[in-house]
Scaffold this active site. Sequence first.
Site, mmCIF file in Angstrom:
data_model
loop_
_atom_site.group_PDB
_atom_site.id
_atom_site.type_symbol
_atom_site.label_atom_id
_atom_site.label_comp_id
_atom_site.label_asym_id
_atom_site.label_seq_id
_atom_site.Cartn_x
_atom_site.Cartn_y
_atom_site.Cartn_z
ATOM 1 N N GLY A 1 -10.147 -32.274 -15.321
ATOM 2 C CA GLY A 1 -11.409 -31.908 -15.944
ATOM 3 C C GLY A 1 -12.355 -31.356 -14.898
ATOM 4 O O GLY A 1 -12.205 -31.641 -13.700
ATOM 5 N N GLN B 1 -20.030 -28.678 -11.094
ATOM 6 C CA GLN B 1 -19.111 -28.774 -9.963
ATOM 7 C C GLN B 1 -18.752 -27.416 -9.380
ATOM 8 O O GLN B 1 -18.093 -27.348 -8.340
ATOM 9 C CB GLN B 1 -17.854 -29.537 -10.373
ATOM 10 C CG GLN B 1 -18.165 -31.000 -10.700
ATOM 11 C CD GLN B 1 -16.915 -31.759 -11.086
ATOM 12 O OE1 GLN B 1 -16.505 -31.709 -12.241
ATOM 13 N NE2 GLN B 1 -16.321 -32.450 -10.132
ATOM 14 N N CYS C 1 -12.964 -38.173 -8.189
ATOM 15 C CA CYS C 1 -13.818 -37.043 -8.544
ATOM 16 C C CYS C 1 -13.549 -35.890 -7.598
ATOM 17 O O CYS C 1 -13.510 -36.076 -6.372
ATOM 18 C CB CYS C 1 -15.296 -37.453 -8.457
ATOM 19 S SG CYS C 1 -16.464 -36.150 -8.941
ATOM 20 N N LEU C 2 -13.353 -34.701 -8.156
ATOM 21 C CA LEU C 2 -13.097 -33.528 -7.337
ATOM 22 C C LEU C 2 -14.266 -33.199 -6.413
ATOM 23 O O LEU C 2 -14.095 -32.513 -5.410
ATOM 24 C CB LEU C 2 -12.789 -32.322 -8.229
ATOM 25 C CG LEU C 2 -11.512 -32.415 -9.068
ATOM 26 C CD1 LEU C 2 -11.385 -31.188 -9.970
ATOM 27 C CD2 LEU C 2 -10.284 -32.559 -8.191
ATOM 28 N N HIS D 1 -16.286 -39.076 -18.114
ATOM 29 C CA HIS D 1 -16.579 -38.656 -16.748
ATOM 30 C C HIS D 1 -17.275 -37.297 -16.724
ATOM 31 O O HIS D 1 -18.292 -37.120 -16.038
ATOM 32 C CB HIS D 1 -15.256 -38.602 -15.971
ATOM 33 C CG HIS D 1 -15.380 -38.228 -14.525
ATOM 34 N ND1 HIS D 1 -15.136 -39.118 -13.503
ATOM 35 C CD2 HIS D 1 -15.684 -37.045 -13.920
ATOM 36 C CE1 HIS D 1 -15.294 -38.509 -12.336
ATOM 37 N NE2 HIS D 1 -15.632 -37.242 -12.567
ATOM 38 N N GLU D 2 -16.730 -36.341 -17.487
ATOM 39 C CA GLU D 2 -17.299 -34.991 -17.457
ATOM 40 C C GLU D 2 -18.663 -34.931 -18.141
ATOM 41 O O GLU D 2 -19.561 -34.225 -17.685
ATOM 42 C CB GLU D 2 -16.335 -33.995 -18.109
ATOM 43 C CG GLU D 2 -14.942 -33.943 -17.498
ATOM 44 C CD GLU D 2 -14.951 -33.738 -15.996
ATOM 45 O OE1 GLU D 2 -15.914 -33.158 -15.453
ATOM 46 O OE2 GLU D 2 -13.986 -34.171 -15.348
ATOM 47 N N HIS E 1 -21.258 -36.051 -15.788
ATOM 48 C CA HIS E 1 -21.656 -35.004 -14.848
ATOM 49 C C HIS E 1 -22.789 -34.152 -15.412
ATOM 50 O O HIS E 1 -23.718 -33.778 -14.679
ATOM 51 C CB HIS E 1 -20.466 -34.085 -14.548
ATOM 52 C CG HIS E 1 -19.650 -34.491 -13.356
ATOM 53 N ND1 HIS E 1 -20.185 -34.728 -12.111
ATOM 54 C CD2 HIS E 1 -18.312 -34.684 -13.217
ATOM 55 C CE1 HIS E 1 -19.234 -35.054 -11.260
ATOM 56 N NE2 HIS E 1 -18.078 -35.029 -11.907
#
Length: 206
Positions: A56, A61, A107-108, A149-150, A153
């Site tokens: 995702g 990001q 997390c990226l 999670h997304e 963000h």
Amino acid sequence: MSDTLDLTQGGTVRRITRWGEPVLHTRTRPVEAFDEDLHELVRDMFATMRSAEGVGLAATQVGVDLAVFVFECPDDDGRVHLGVFCNPEVTLPSGKDRNLEAADEGCLSWPGGYQSLARPDHATCAGQDAFGNDIQLTGTGLLARCLQHETDHLSGIIFGDRLSGRARRKLDEQHEQLAHLYPADWPITPKVGRENSSAFGTPNEG
């Protein structure tokens, strides 16, 4: 999610922002124009997510303060769901229907670190697709975690904000130990030793 299929290819990989950059800690603007600029962003987000081996990715990001995220993520039955949400809202179960599931989360935007975080094992996300059509998806397992999670963000919340102080310190230590593997413009420049990495050894959230 069929209208999204032509937007999953042809994008350009962008740099992934890191925790501490203001765009990741500020609530996003709603998507109002479902136009070619949005579609280009979505294509680039899919390209970036896949290059970083994530499941995702939120617009913040890649440095864009719009309420949109993309995903390509398996549910509890192993079925992979692919799509894009604009202006998402997540509904979580309550009362006796609420079951928390603890699992490692990463997390990226803070690569290399993973810590266990308990989240509801079901989540329903509603919003619009990249063409402005109303959509809704209920996720289980990793997909439920991804949707939460997304959406976090897009509210300026990173998953580290949901950890205890002790767990957050461990997460930061893990990240610092591996930060040298991730160039400043990653994933435009690949991770050092990427050929030895596993895309789903520990799935990365956005």
